[in-house]
Design a protein around this motif. Structure first.
Motif, short mmCIF file in Angstrom:
data_model
loop_
_atom_site.label_atom_id
_atom_site.label_comp_id
_atom_site.label_asym_id
_atom_site.label_seq_id
_atom_site.Cartn_x
_atom_site.Cartn_y
_atom_site.Cartn_z
N ASP A 11 -0.22 2.73 -6.55
CA ASP A 11 0.88 3.09 -5.66
C ASP A 11 0.46 4.20 -4.70
O ASP A 11 0.78 4.16 -3.52
N ASP A 14 -1.93 2.75 -2.13
CA ASP A 14 -1.20 1.91 -1.19
C ASP A 14 -0.41 2.78 -0.22
O ASP A 14 -0.32 2.48 0.97
N SER A 15 0.15 3.87 -0.72
CA SER A 15 0.91 4.79 0.12
C SER A 15 0.02 5.41 1.20
O SER A 15 0.40 5.48 2.37
N VAL A 16 -1.17 5.84 0.82
CA VAL A 16 -2.12 6.42 1.78
C VAL A 16 -2.54 5.35 2.79
O VAL A 16 -2.59 5.62 4.00
N TYR A 17 -2.80 4.13 2.32
CA TYR A 17 -3.18 3.03 3.20
C TYR A 17 -2.08 2.79 4.24
O TYR A 17 -2.35 2.68 5.43
N GLN A 18 -0.85 2.69 3.76
CA GLN A 18 0.27 2.41 4.67
C GLN A 18 0.48 3.56 5.66
O GLN A 18 0.79 3.32 6.83
N GLU A 19 0.30 4.79 5.20
CA GLU A 19 0.46 5.95 6.08
C GLU A 19 -0.61 5.94 7.18
O GLU A 19 -0.30 6.17 8.35
N LEU A 20 -1.85 5.68 6.80
CA LEU A 20 -2.93 5.64 7.79
C LEU A 20 -2.73 4.48 8.76
O LEU A 20 -2.90 4.63 9.97
N LYS A 21 -2.34 3.32 8.23
CA LYS A 21 -2.09 2.15 9.08
C LYS A 21 -0.99 2.47 10.10
O LYS A 21 -1.13 2.17 11.28
N SER A 22 0.10 3.10 9.63
CA SER A 22 1.20 3.45 10.53
C SER A 22 0.74 4.45 11.59
O SER A 22 1.13 4.36 12.75
N PHE A 23 -0.10 5.42 11.18
CA PHE A 23 -0.60 6.42 12.11
C PHE A 23 -1.42 5.76 13.22
O PHE A 23 -1.22 6.01 14.40
#
Length: 91
Positions: A11, A14-23
């Motif tokens: 989790d 995945d949270s870090v992945y989603q944050e970087l992707k959004s950035f």
């Protein structure tokens, strides 16, 4: 005791992945292209003297999957760090 690769770790990753992707997706096109070019300079695909060419190539390759492409790149942080070092060496 939780096994290695426990759900909490997944989790967090995945949270870090989603944050970087959004950035990355939140950047404007020019910023995204320059980030890709910086990664390429750090990786050695282009030299710092080929910066404009790298940005042009990144612009031509830009699409809705740029964030995923960058995040699938092994050693992304190292390449960005090296790119920054190379590009700031001329200052």
């Amino acid at each position: 005791a939780q096994a290695e690769g426990a759900p909490g770790e997944e989790d967090a990753a995945d949270s870090v992945y989603q944050e970087l992707k959004s950035f990355i997706n939140g950047m404007n096109e020019e910023e995204r292209n320059e980030l890709v070019a910086l990664m390429w300079v750090g990786r050695g695909t282009f030299s710092q003297s080929e910066w404009e060419l790298a940005v042009t190539q990144a612009r031509e390759a830009d699409n809705d999957h740029t964030a995923e492409y960058m995040m699938r790149t092994p050693q992304l942080p190292d390449y960005l760090d090296e790119g920054l070092s190379l590009m700031s060496a001329d200052d």
